[in-house]
Design a protein around this motif. Structure first.
Motif, mmCIF file in Angstrom:
data_model
loop_
_atom_site.group_PDB
_atom_site.id
_atom_site.type_symbol
_atom_site.label_atom_id
_atom_site.label_comp_id
_atom_site.label_asym_id
_atom_site.label_seq_id
_atom_site.Cartn_x
_atom_site.Cartn_y
_atom_site.Cartn_z
ATOM 1 N N ASP A 211 11.361 121.428 88.733
ATOM 2 C CA ASP A 211 10.838 122.702 88.218
ATOM 3 C C ASP A 211 10.449 122.511 86.760
ATOM 4 O O ASP A 211 11.314 122.375 85.890
ATOM 5 C CB ASP A 211 11.894 123.798 88.352
ATOM 6 N N SER A 212 9.144 122.518 86.466
ATOM 7 C CA SER A 212 8.673 122.247 85.109
ATOM 8 C C SER A 212 9.023 123.355 84.125
ATOM 9 O O SER A 212 8.844 123.199 82.922
ATOM 10 C CB SER A 212 7.156 122.034 85.117
ATOM 11 N N ALA A 213 9.510 124.488 84.609
ATOM 12 C CA ALA A 213 9.911 125.572 83.702
ATOM 13 C C ALA A 213 11.299 125.338 83.123
ATOM 14 O O ALA A 213 11.763 126.121 82.289
ATOM 15 C CB ALA A 213 9.885 126.912 84.439
ATOM 16 N N TYR A 214 11.961 124.264 83.538
ATOM 17 C CA TYR A 214 13.309 123.976 83.073
ATOM 18 C C TYR A 214 13.389 122.564 82.499
ATOM 19 O O TYR A 214 12.589 121.687 82.836
ATOM 20 C CB TYR A 214 14.326 124.124 84.212
ATOM 21 N N VAL A 215 14.362 122.357 81.621
ATOM 22 C CA VAL A 215 14.662 121.033 81.093
ATOM 23 C C VAL A 215 16.131 120.736 81.359
ATOM 24 O O VAL A 215 16.926 121.632 81.652
ATOM 25 C CB VAL A 215 14.390 120.936 79.571
ATOM 26 N N ILE A 216 16.460 119.454 81.259
ATOM 27 C CA ILE A 216 17.836 119.002 81.423
ATOM 28 C C ILE A 216 18.275 118.374 80.114
ATOM 29 O O ILE A 216 17.551 117.577 79.526
ATOM 30 C CB ILE A 216 17.938 117.959 82.554
ATOM 31 N N HIS A 217 19.451 118.766 79.611
ATOM 32 C CA HIS A 217 19.959 118.157 78.383
ATOM 33 C C HIS A 217 21.455 117.859 78.512
ATOM 34 O O HIS A 217 22.151 118.497 79.300
ATOM 35 C CB HIS A 217 19.691 119.045 77.154
ATOM 36 N N PRO A 218 21.938 116.875 77.739
ATOM 37 C CA PRO A 218 23.352 116.514 77.823
ATOM 38 C C PRO A 218 24.220 117.468 76.999
ATOM 39 O O PRO A 218 23.811 117.967 75.952
ATOM 40 C CB PRO A 218 23.391 115.097 77.240
ATOM 41 N N ILE A 219 25.412 117.694 77.495
ATOM 42 C CA ILE A 219 26.411 118.532 76.816
ATOM 43 C C ILE A 219 27.677 117.703 76.627
ATOM 44 O O ILE A 219 28.226 117.155 77.586
ATOM 45 C CB ILE A 219 26.757 119.791 77.635
#
Length: 328
Positions: A211-219
């Motif tokens: 889904d290009s409307a979302y990003v993934i980032h580390p926590i």
């Protein structure tokens, strides 16, 4: 567990600085123990660590204050960190920490400071400890000393650790939450603690391939079950964990995605393979994949530590040698 060893833990629940704030397992260079410490206290933890899909590793770590002496006119402590259960066998590191007190430094520089504006010096900080000497006992029984500073004492091995992969903006303060009291069972004892959780968002992000409307980032999440009666470290349990979380993409990413062919953004900024995949939990919802996780649990403590390393270090380390990488 020795009878009565943990009975006194209920008397103090003051918050102290964590020793592993910059590391997954205990490491000499990241210890921050009280400057009022005495010789003799020791504490042992059971450690379990897992990175990505690798098999979990279990070992123990014992840290002890084993000596006190002067260094360049200042008080200092010798600390030993023994790690047992590694594939390479037992590992013992020694560190000498001096007490740094800027308030005393200012007192000794009255004449120098008298000629300077009042705001020329930073506000004095409370006394703290600083590592000034670092030694490692090799499997061959030889003790070598390595220079402190420049990252030598924390140099990584051949594997790339999570802390090298995790980057964050230091100008953005972490989210610190006080989660209140909790009790832990250690052997036959019930230990009261106060729980604190710190979370940081990594500066890297990747487009969600689905889904290009979302990003993934580390926590990065660090959690401490604190009890100030635990010597040296001040905690009975700790958790260090890096996970991946999904969030709405910034406006500029959304606009770029809408102007590009489907899948272009995801292809250019796809998450690297080491991030893993989300897995469904018992409710059927996607659970954030864990990139690395390390837990420390107190198993014993005492006040009768003596040095395990008594020899003097070799005149110099072998040419081209480097200290072993940190325990991960």
């Amino acid at each position: 567990m020795r009878p009565g060893r943990l009975a006194f833990l209920a008397v103090a629940l003051l918050v102290v600085a964590p020793s592993a704030g910059h590391a997954q397992a205990l490491q000499i260079q990241s210890l921050r123990f009280p400057t009022t410490s005495v010789v003799g206290p020791w504490v042992t933890y059971r450690v379990r660590t897992q990175s990505r899909a690798l098999t979990p590793r279990d070992y123990t770590q014992r840290v002890a204050i084993v000596g006190r002496e002067k260094y360049r006119g200042k008080d200092g402590f010798w600390v030993e960190l023994k790690t047992d259960g590694l594939p390479s066998g037992k590992r013992i590191e020694r560190g000498f920490f001096t007490i740094v007190d800027t308030r005393e430094d200012y007192k000794n520089r009255k004449e120098e400071m008298a000629d300077l504006p009042p705001d020329s010096f930073p506000v004095p900080r409370p006394p703290t400890v600083r590592l000034v000497r670092y030694q490692v006992l090799t499997s061959g029984g030889k003790l070598y000393e390595y220079p402190v500073g420049g990252g030598a004492e924390v140099r990584a091995g051949s594997d790339v650790g999570t802390l090298e992969l995790f980057e964050y903006d230091s100008s953005v303060p972490p989210v610190i939450e006080q989660l209140g009291p909790d009790t832990l069972r250690i052997g036959r004892r019930i230990v009261p603690t106060v729980v604190e959780r710190t979370r940081r968002i990594g500066s890297d992000s990747w487009a969600d391939p689905t889904d290009s409307a979302y990003v993934i980032h580390p926590i990065l999440t660090q959690k401490y079950w604190r009890n100030a009666a635990v010597p040296i470290t001040g905690f009975a349990r700790s958790l260090f964990q890096v996970t991946m979380e999904r969030a709405p993409a910034p406006a500029r990413d959304s606009a770029a995605a809408s102007a590009s062919a489907p899948g272009d953004i995801a292809a250019r900024r796809a998450p690297p393979g080491w991030l893993g995949r989300s897995s469904a939990d018992s409710s059927g919802a996607d659970a954030a994949p864990v990139i690395t996780k390390t837990e420390l649990e107190l198993i014993d403590l005492g006040s009768d530590a003596v040095p395990e390393v008594t020899q003097t270090p070799e005149e110099s380390a072998p040419p081209g040698s480097e200290p072993p990488g940190p325990i991960r």
